[in-house]
Design a protein around this motif. Structure first.
Motif, PDB file in Angstrom:
ATOM      1  N   ASP A  37      36.222  44.604  41.655  1.00  0.00           N
ATOM      2  CA  ASP A  37      35.101  45.102  42.410  1.00  0.00           C
ATOM      3  C   ASP A  37      34.197  46.046  41.285  1.00  0.00           C
ATOM      4  O   ASP A  37      33.081  45.930  41.147  1.00  0.00           O
ATOM      5  CB  ASP A  37      35.554  45.963  43.508  1.00  0.00           C
ATOM      6  CG  ASP A  37      35.935  45.082  44.531  1.00  0.00           C
ATOM      7  OD1 ASP A  37      35.746  43.889  44.419  1.00  0.00           O
ATOM      8  OD2 ASP A  37      36.472  45.634  45.350  1.00  0.00           O
ATOM      9  N   GLY A  38      34.876  46.654  40.398  1.00  0.00           N
ATOM     10  CA  GLY A  38      34.324  47.292  39.420  1.00  0.00           C
ATOM     11  C   GLY A  38      33.458  46.507  38.492  1.00  0.00           C
ATOM     12  O   GLY A  38      32.377  46.901  37.923  1.00  0.00           O
ATOM     13  N   MET A  39      34.160  45.290  38.091  1.00  0.00           N
ATOM     14  CA  MET A  39      33.519  44.335  37.036  1.00  0.00           C
ATOM     15  C   MET A  39      32.057  44.016  37.776  1.00  0.00           C
ATOM     16  O   MET A  39      31.198  43.683  36.882  1.00  0.00           O
ATOM     17  CB  MET A  39      34.545  43.191  37.098  1.00  0.00           C
ATOM     18  CG  MET A  39      35.620  43.361  36.241  1.00  0.00           C
ATOM     19  SD  MET A  39      35.485  43.515  34.231  1.00  0.00           S
ATOM     20  CE  MET A  39      35.801  45.440  33.982  1.00  0.00           C
ATOM     21  N   ALA A  40      32.197  43.870  39.151  1.00  0.00           N
ATOM     22  CA  ALA A  40      30.839  43.322  39.561  1.00  0.00           C
ATOM     23  C   ALA A  40      29.772  44.367  39.516  1.00  0.00           C
ATOM     24  O   ALA A  40      28.617  43.925  39.604  1.00  0.00           O
ATOM     25  CB  ALA A  40      31.234  42.831  40.829  1.00  0.00           C
ATOM     26  N   GLN A  41      30.148  45.621  39.269  1.00  0.00           N
ATOM     27  CA  GLN A  41      29.055  46.502  39.155  1.00  0.00           C
ATOM     28  C   GLN A  41      28.811  47.258  37.781  1.00  0.00           C
ATOM     29  O   GLN A  41      28.118  48.195  37.536  1.00  0.00           O
ATOM     30  CB  GLN A  41      29.505  47.842  40.061  1.00  0.00           C
ATOM     31  CG  GLN A  41      29.715  47.468  41.547  1.00  0.00           C
ATOM     32  CD  GLN A  41      30.595  48.371  42.397  1.00  0.00           C
ATOM     33  OE1 GLN A  41      30.503  49.752  41.994  1.00  0.00           O
ATOM     34  NE2 GLN A  41      31.219  47.889  43.336  1.00  0.00           N
ATOM     35  N   LYS A  70      24.713  38.230  34.117  1.00  0.00           N
ATOM     36  CA  LYS A  70      25.140  38.157  35.411  1.00  0.00           C
ATOM     37  C   LYS A  70      26.405  38.636  35.802  1.00  0.00           C
ATOM     38  O   LYS A  70      27.219  38.156  35.253  1.00  0.00           O
ATOM     39  CB  LYS A  70      24.951  36.730  35.863  1.00  0.00           C
ATOM     40  CG  LYS A  70      24.953  36.620  37.509  1.00  0.00           C
ATOM     41  CD  LYS A  70      24.859  34.939  37.758  1.00  0.00           C
ATOM     42  CE  LYS A  70      24.902  34.549  39.368  1.00  0.00           C
ATOM     43  NZ  LYS A  70      25.611  35.399  39.903  1.00  0.00           N
ATOM     44  N   LEU A  71      26.491  39.974  36.492  1.00  0.00           N
ATOM     45  CA  LEU A  71      27.907  40.470  36.840  1.00  0.00           C
ATOM     46  C   LEU A  71      28.622  39.586  37.857  1.00  0.00           C
ATOM     47  O   LEU A  71      27.611  39.649  39.020  1.00  0.00           O
ATOM     48  CB  LEU A  71      27.734  41.786  37.024  1.00  0.00           C
ATOM     49  CG  LEU A  71      27.044  42.854  35.866  1.00  0.00           C
ATOM     50  CD1 LEU A  71      26.933  44.001  36.262  1.00  0.00           C
ATOM     51  CD2 LEU A  71      28.028  42.729  34.780  1.00  0.00           C
ATOM     52  N   THR A  72      29.685  39.292  37.859  1.00  0.00           N
ATOM     53  CA  THR A  72      30.408  38.710  38.660  1.00  0.00           C
ATOM     54  C   THR A  72      32.133  39.522  39.033  1.00  0.00           C
ATOM     55  O   THR A  72      32.346  40.677  38.246  1.00  0.00           O
ATOM     56  CB  THR A  72      30.860  37.443  38.365  1.00  0.00           C
ATOM     57  OG1 THR A  72      31.667  37.694  37.153  1.00  0.00           O
ATOM     58  CG2 THR A  72      29.799  36.480  38.136  1.00  0.00           C
ATOM     59  N   ARG A  73      32.452  39.298  40.040  1.00  0.00           N
ATOM     60  CA  ARG A  73      34.018  40.176  40.361  1.00  0.00           C
ATOM     61  C   ARG A  73      34.792  39.167  39.644  1.00  0.00           C
ATOM     62  O   ARG A  73      35.998  38.997  40.207  1.00  0.00           O
ATOM     63  CB  ARG A  73      34.027  39.807  41.894  1.00  0.00           C
ATOM     64  CG  ARG A  73      34.664  40.784  42.701  1.00  0.00           C
ATOM     65  CD  ARG A  73      34.836  40.467  44.179  1.00  0.00           C
ATOM     66  NE  ARG A  73      35.651  41.372  44.685  1.00  0.00           N
ATOM     67  CZ  ARG A  73      36.279  40.969  45.778  1.00  0.00           C
ATOM     68  NH1 ARG A  73      36.308  39.553  46.314  1.00  0.00           N
ATOM     69  NH2 ARG A  73      37.209  41.685  46.757  1.00  0.00           N
ATOM     70  N   THR A  74      34.722  39.156  38.148  1.00  0.00           N
ATOM     71  CA  THR A  74      35.665  38.734  37.387  1.00  0.00           C
ATOM     72  C   THR A  74      35.722  39.582  36.060  1.00  0.00           C
ATOM     73  O   THR A  74      34.854  40.193  35.935  1.00  0.00           O
ATOM     74  CB  THR A  74      35.459  37.096  37.079  1.00  0.00           C
ATOM     75  OG1 THR A  74      34.390  37.132  36.086  1.00  0.00           O
ATOM     76  CG2 THR A  74      35.156  36.397  38.245  1.00  0.00           C
ATOM     77  N   HIS A  75      36.777  39.282  35.529  1.00  0.00           N
ATOM     78  CA  HIS A  75      37.036  39.908  34.156  1.00  0.00           C
ATOM     79  C   HIS A  75      35.856  39.473  33.113  1.00  0.00           C
ATOM     80  O   HIS A  75      35.707  40.051  32.240  1.00  0.00           O
ATOM     81  CB  HIS A  75      38.378  39.457  33.575  1.00  0.00           C
ATOM     82  CG  HIS A  75      38.879  40.276  32.484  1.00  0.00           C
ATOM     83  ND1 HIS A  75      39.069  41.665  32.555  1.00  0.00           N
ATOM     84  CD2 HIS A  75      39.077  40.107  31.266  1.00  0.00           C
ATOM     85  CE1 HIS A  75      39.639  42.182  31.297  1.00  0.00           C
ATOM     86  NE2 HIS A  75      39.611  41.149  30.630  1.00  0.00           N
TER      87      HIS A  75
END
Lengths: 353, 329
Positions: free
Chosen positions: B197-201, B301-306
């Motif tokens: 979730d942090g990765m997405a932000q 583009k941030l996603t919920r991934t590494h």
């Protein structure tokens, strides 16, 4: 030989845990078992686990498991790519050397991450069997029919086992499949055939969870447990890999292990059998020489009620030990199996004093 | 917490798992390629099909001489069977319901596992007579027999048709390639879900156990020193220093592998007590050094991934002194 006793047991199982990873599943169960043992974690001499990377879906499942234990300062640790019951066997051997007096053993998996019946085919012969990819239930069904053909056991006999497992499952707090009203008629008419003659209800329910046991030797066990369940006999044996090389209608290696563990040396109050398919209970009762009119067989419901792969074998030892420690039983046998069609079998005789 | 992170996951060996097979299996698979079923004689267990290298009772080596080998079948007898109601079409021989059976070929003393094709489970019985239906495109595999089919009484099984595939020329079959593809649905767990979730932000999430002062970036759920749950959430800076690194000069097989040479490093983030592994870019490989200060380069583009955290690149600040990271090597 040193006397080694089970002094603590904790377990968990649910059909599908989408919230927690393996480490998070192990942690609370581990904490419960250690607390119940009353041995400070730092004083436990040895840690051994059972897990399977193919269930984890990645390498080194056991390394992840160690994160749940904590490994600073460095701990004595080992692992088997098998059910935790074999980890307990290793720990029992290690205690016999006199190097340590106690051990923490755990097994865990999230069966729901994949399709275990399909996944576990990777453990079979890669030249002759894997190219055809029989599922675990397909292979079990071949054994079921061979057993039924030899003994005259019927689909109803299997359904009776399955129904009793569901009823007995009501007695444990980690049942994945339990029903107080389960009966053979309803299963024969309502449970779909998966791999004839096996129905859905004859096949273990997919389970996520962990099982933890603490064992200790002699005075350490007595100090920390009012009534340890002492390991009096312990053996494991294996049959050949080829399905046609052995008589599939019998479990020769289970019989041999039972002889070596002196199962018949005394009466049995309880037997917990690692029967992941209903016919396996009937086969194991025969192979171990158990009289079901005198011995309570799988009062927990066994693997048909909850079957955390790599942990459910350890559950068999834990359930027998629990019955002994609680005083309801004095002598019992735990059986654990590995491989397709009950290929490898471990037998552990436990006794109170 | 946010919705649990659940993702599909496949374990696969590209091109299949390649195996050497040894002399006994070689003879058997070569026989199947040539349309013959071979067994090996043993002193204590009779004729074994499929063959093995050792006597199952005495472990005596068997099959070393041509005389130890015998052709069996092609007719056989069903010793046990199961009806596969929902075939696993990706892996099993058929997509329509079929049977798996243990079949003892005439002249053999053991049964072999294979598929039997009939139209209904009612057509199956223990003791039924069956014969192999051979593929024409045979390559040296147990799948060279398409399936076994009922053998009507009084009928002699036909010989295998000539094969249309020349595998390994005309020599013996010496190996096999087995595709393995395993499907999973993985739940990341509470701690890793928070990290993703942090990765997405564009943030690096960590955790700390109540009984410790140590903060773990990308915690898997526990303090690995003690096993205590990292129940306290801590956001960690996206800057830090390189503790140790490796210049990779071997191209990776994966499509995700960067072009060589690339630098893979352990980065000690400011405020964390553990390192995370990351790519280093933004400078030449030979410029990378221990203690070098770096900052995360986030994806557009941030996603919920590494993959949101693409790599770390130098900040230009003075290097961190050795004492700052010596405990994290």
């Amino acid at each position: 030989m040193r006397n080694v006793g089970v002094i603590s047991y904790a377990t968990s199982a649910v059909a599908r845990d989408v919230v927690h990873n393996e480490i998070e599943i192990i942690v609370p169960v581990l904490g419960e078992a250690i607390e119940r043992s009353t041995i400070p974690k730092a004083d436990i001499g040895f840690v051994c686990s059972g897990s399977l990377d193919y269930l984890f879906g990645g390498p080194f499942a056991f390394v992840a498991g160690v994160d749940a234990v904590g490994a600073v300062p460095p701990i004595r640790e080992s692992h088997v790519e098998m059910d935790g019951a074999w980890a307990l066997y290793e720990a029992w051997c290690y205690i016999q050397t006199g190097e340590v007096d106690s051990a923490l053993i755990y097994g865990f998996s999230k069966g729901s991450s994949g399709d275990p019946l399909e996944l576990l085919t990777v453990q079979t012969d890669p030249y002759y069997t894997v190219p055809l990819w029989p599922s675990m239930s397909d292979m079990a069904a071949l054994q079921a029919r061979a057993f039924m053909h030899r003994t005259g056991a019927t689909e109803r006999d299997l359904a009776e086992v399955a129904a009793r497992a569901q009823r007995n499952g009501m007695s444990i707090d980690y049942a994945v499949r339990a029903d107080a009203n389960a009966n053979a008629d309803a299963l024969l008419s309502g449970s779909p055939l998966v791999s004839d003659p096996l129905r859905e209800s004859d096949i273990f329910p997919v389970s996520d969870g962990a099982t933890v046991i603490v064992i200790a030797a002699d005075d350490v066990a007595r100090k920390h447990c009012a009534r340890p369940a002492w390991i009096r006999g312990f053996d494991h044996r294996i049959d050949p890999m080829g399905f046609g090389v052995r008589d599939l209608s019998r479990v020769a290696s289970a019989t041999k292990a039972a002889q070596k563990a002196n199962v018949s040396a005394g009466s049995l109050d309880i037997a917990e059998l690692h029967a992941q398919f209903s016919h396996e209970e009937l086969m194991l009762v025969e192979a171990l020489g158990i009289d079901p009119t005198k011995t309570s067989v799988n009062p927990s419901g066994g693997p048909l009620a909850a079957n955390v792969l790599m942990g459910a074998g350890l559950n068999r030892i834990g359930e027998v030990a629990n019955a002994i420690t609680a005083g309801g039983a004095n002598r019992g046998v735990a059986h654990v199996s590995s491989g397709p069609c009950l290929q490898q079998n471990l037998v552990c005789v436990l006794e109170g004093e | 917490m946010a919705e649990p992170m659940i993702a599909d996951h496949i374990v696969e060996y590209p091109g299949g798992y390649t195996r050497s097979i040894g002399p006994a299996i070689s003879r058997y698979l070569t026989g199947l390629r040539d349309g013959r079923i071979l067994g090996v004689k043993s002193k204590t267990a009779g004729v074994l099909v499929p063959p093995v290298e050792y006597d199952p009772n005495t472990s005596e080596e068997i099959g070393g001489s041509d005389d130890d080998w015998v052709e069996v079948g092609p007719a056989g007898t069903v010793e046990s069977f199961t009806w596969v109601r929902r075939p696993r079409a990706e892996k099993q021989p058929f997509s329509q319901p079929f049977a798996f059976a243990l079949i003892k070929p005439d002249g053999a003393d053991t049964a072999m596992l294979h598929a039997v094709v009939v139209s209904s489970p009612d057509d199956l019985s223990i003791g039924m007579r069956v014969m192999p239906h051979w593929k024409v495109a045979r390559s040296g595999s147990v799948r060279d027999i398409e399936a076994w089919v009922p053998l009507p009484s009084g009928v002699t099984p036909p010989a295998a048709p000539p094969r249309t595939v020349n595998a390994d020329g005309e020599g013996a079959v010496t190996g096999l390639i087995q595709p393995i593809k395993l499907h999973y649905t993985i739940s990341a767990g509470v701690a890793t879900t928070r990290y993703l979730d942090g990765m997405a932000q564009g943030k690096i999430a960590g955790g700390r156990a109540p009984g410790s002062t140590e903060v773990y970036a990308a915690s898997r759920g526990t303090d690995p020193k003690t096993g205590e749950p990292t129940s306290i959430d801590v956001d960690i800076a996206d800057t830090g220093c390189i503790t140790t690194f490796c210049v990779v000069n071997i191209p990776g097989l994966s499509a995700l592998a960067p072009p060589v040479p690339f630098v893979s490093a352990h980065v000690l983030l400011d405020g964390a007590d553990n390192t995370i592994m990351a790519l280093i870019r933004g400078c030449e490989a030979h410029e990378v050094r221990m203690g070098m200060r770096v900052k995360a380069k986030w994806a557009e583009k941030l996603t919920r991934t590494h993959h949101s955290l693409e790599w770390f690149e130098p900040t230009g600040e003075p290097d961190a002194p050795y004492d700052d990271y010596k405990d994290n090597l």
